[in-house]
Design an enzyme around this catalytic site. Structure first.
Site, short mmCIF file in Angstrom:
data_model
loop_
_atom_site.label_atom_id
_atom_site.label_comp_id
_atom_site.label_asym_id
_atom_site.label_seq_id
_atom_site.Cartn_x
_atom_site.Cartn_y
_atom_site.Cartn_z
N ASN A 10 0.86 -1.18 0.00
CA ASN A 10 0.00 0.00 0.00
C ASN A 10 0.90 1.24 0.00
O ASN A 10 1.46 1.59 1.03
CB ASN A 10 -0.88 -0.03 1.27
CG ASN A 10 -1.73 1.22 1.42
OD1 ASN A 10 -1.83 2.05 0.51
ND2 ASN A 10 -2.36 1.37 2.59
N LYS A 12 0.09 4.23 -0.32
CA LYS A 12 -0.59 5.43 0.22
C LYS A 12 -0.37 6.62 -0.73
O LYS A 12 -0.37 6.43 -1.93
CB LYS A 12 -0.11 5.71 1.64
CG LYS A 12 -0.24 4.45 2.53
CD LYS A 12 -0.11 4.72 3.98
CE LYS A 12 -0.29 3.41 4.73
NZ LYS A 12 -0.27 3.58 6.17
N HIS A 100 -9.68 1.50 4.93
CA HIS A 100 -8.42 1.72 5.66
C HIS A 100 -8.69 2.72 6.79
O HIS A 100 -9.47 3.65 6.63
CB HIS A 100 -7.35 2.24 4.69
CG HIS A 100 -5.99 2.23 5.30
ND1 HIS A 100 -5.58 3.16 6.22
CD2 HIS A 100 -4.95 1.38 5.14
CE1 HIS A 100 -4.34 2.88 6.60
NE2 HIS A 100 -3.94 1.80 5.96
N GLU A 102 -7.06 5.13 7.82
CA GLU A 102 -6.81 6.53 7.46
C GLU A 102 -8.03 7.12 6.78
O GLU A 102 -8.32 8.32 6.90
CB GLU A 102 -5.56 6.63 6.57
CG GLU A 102 -4.29 6.43 7.39
CD GLU A 102 -3.12 5.85 6.64
OE1 GLU A 102 -3.12 5.86 5.39
OE2 GLU A 102 -2.18 5.35 7.30
N GLU A 177 -5.77 -4.54 10.77
CA GLU A 177 -4.77 -3.48 10.90
C GLU A 177 -5.02 -2.68 12.18
O GLU A 177 -5.78 -1.70 12.15
CB GLU A 177 -4.83 -2.55 9.70
CG GLU A 177 -4.45 -3.19 8.39
CD GLU A 177 -3.79 -2.19 7.45
OE1 GLU A 177 -2.73 -2.48 6.94
OE2 GLU A 177 -4.35 -1.09 7.27
N GLY A 183 2.23 2.53 10.73
CA GLY A 183 3.19 3.61 10.56
C GLY A 183 3.93 4.00 11.83
O GLY A 183 4.57 5.05 11.88
N SER A 223 3.08 -1.91 10.48
CA SER A 223 4.52 -2.00 10.73
C SER A 223 5.10 -3.39 10.43
O SER A 223 5.94 -3.88 11.19
CB SER A 223 4.85 -1.56 12.16
OG SER A 223 4.53 -0.19 12.33
P1 PGA Z 1 2.63 0.48 7.66
O1 PGA Z 1 1.18 0.69 7.03
O2 PGA Z 1 3.17 -0.81 7.12
O3 PGA Z 1 3.42 1.66 7.21
O4 PGA Z 1 2.46 0.42 9.15
C1 PGA Z 1 0.31 -0.38 6.84
C2 PGA Z 1 -1.00 0.12 6.28
O5 PGA Z 1 -1.46 1.19 6.66
O6 PGA Z 1 -1.62 -0.56 5.43
#
Ligand code: PGA
Length: 263
Positions: A10, A12, A100, A102, A177, A183, A223
């Site tokens: 992903n 983003k 997601h 976000e 998640e 992140g 992560s």
């Molecule tokens: P990350 O993000 O691996 O940077 O923690 C995962 C995601 O949001 O899908």
């Protein structure tokens, strides 16, 4: 039941055309090289909308698949700034990440909007990767499974959706998640992931029956890195990963792919 592993990158809101081309070339070459030696998990790259079509072209003839990070549930028409599943299919997408955190947190996407988007994705012949997970405070309060229950139930109880989760070829994918792990560099532990994935599998079984539930892949995101992927992927009911930050680095992403073989 043996489910094929799934690794999703992903990107983003990253992926300028020049750097995207290099990254895609590295991932493509790495996957092809591994395919000569063994069966590799399915790999999906999800760039921003602006890079979808060029990435589709760079992936031509490769087994690596293309996914988007969101869609609009509506039919074609006057919806300025929106992109629906028909448009995504037209530029080569097979998958789409939905719900997601976000988007849920920063763009106010509700459980029912996510369910409507899942329905639209399936209608437009895209495989939805439906994200769900709890916040740190919710985990601290011991409410993790309650939150997951609510988010998954919203999809499974949406009108008509239960009967459509799997087509002949593919089933929807669920991504666990935890928001506090996204992140932050702080991944969930193998025990935490196993508990939640087991819960999701039981809920799926309850709603759609054992046979179908066994076909649905549940991936972990938050992560995932080369140094923790092996342990996570080896856990029961973990069928792969949804990788954010580390998917922007070809070497790291391929190192995560290699963690499957060892898991
Ligand atoms: P990350 O993000 O691996 O940077 O923690 C995962 C995601 O949001 O899908």
């Amino acid at each position: 039941m043996q489910r094929r592993g799934l690794l999703v990158g992903n990107w983003k809101m990253n992926g300028l055309i020049e750097s995207a081309q290099e990254l895609v070339a590295a991932v493509r070459a790495g996957v092809e090289e591994r395919e000569e030696r063994r069966l590799v998990p399915e790999v999906v790259i999800c760039p921003p909308f602006t890079a979808l079509y060029p990435v589709h072209q760079w992936l031509s003839g490769s087994s690596v698949k293309l996914g988007a990070q969101n869609l609009s549930a509506g039919p074609p028409g006057p919806l300025t700034g929106e992109v629906n599943g028909i448009l995504l299919r037209n530029v080569g997408c097979r998958y789409v990440i939905l719900g997601h955190s976000e988007r849920r947190q920063r763009f106010g996407e509700s459980d029912s909007l996510v369910a409507a988007k899942v329905t639209a994705a399936i209608r437009d012949n895209l495989v939805p990767i439906v994200c769900m997970g709890e916040e740190a405070s919710e985990r601290d309060e011991g409410r993790t499974l309650e939150i997951l229950d609510r988010q998954l139930r919203a999809v499974l109880e949406w009108e008509g959706l239960r009967g459509q989760l799997c087509s002949k070829k593919r089933c929807l994918v669920v991504a666990y998640e935890p928001i506090w792990a996204i992140g932050t560099g702080r991944s969930a532990s193998v025990e935490q992931v196993s508990e939640v994935h087991g819960f999701i599998r039981r809920m799926l079984t309850e709603f759609v029956g054992r046979e179908l539930a066994d076909k649905i892949r549940i991936v972990y995101g938050g992560s995932v890195r080369p140094d923790n992927a092996e342990g996570l992927f080896a856990a029961k009911d973990v069928d792969g990963g949804l990788v954010g930050g580390a998917s922007l680095n070809g070497q790291d992403f391929l190192a995560i792919l290699d963690a499957f073989g060892r898991g």
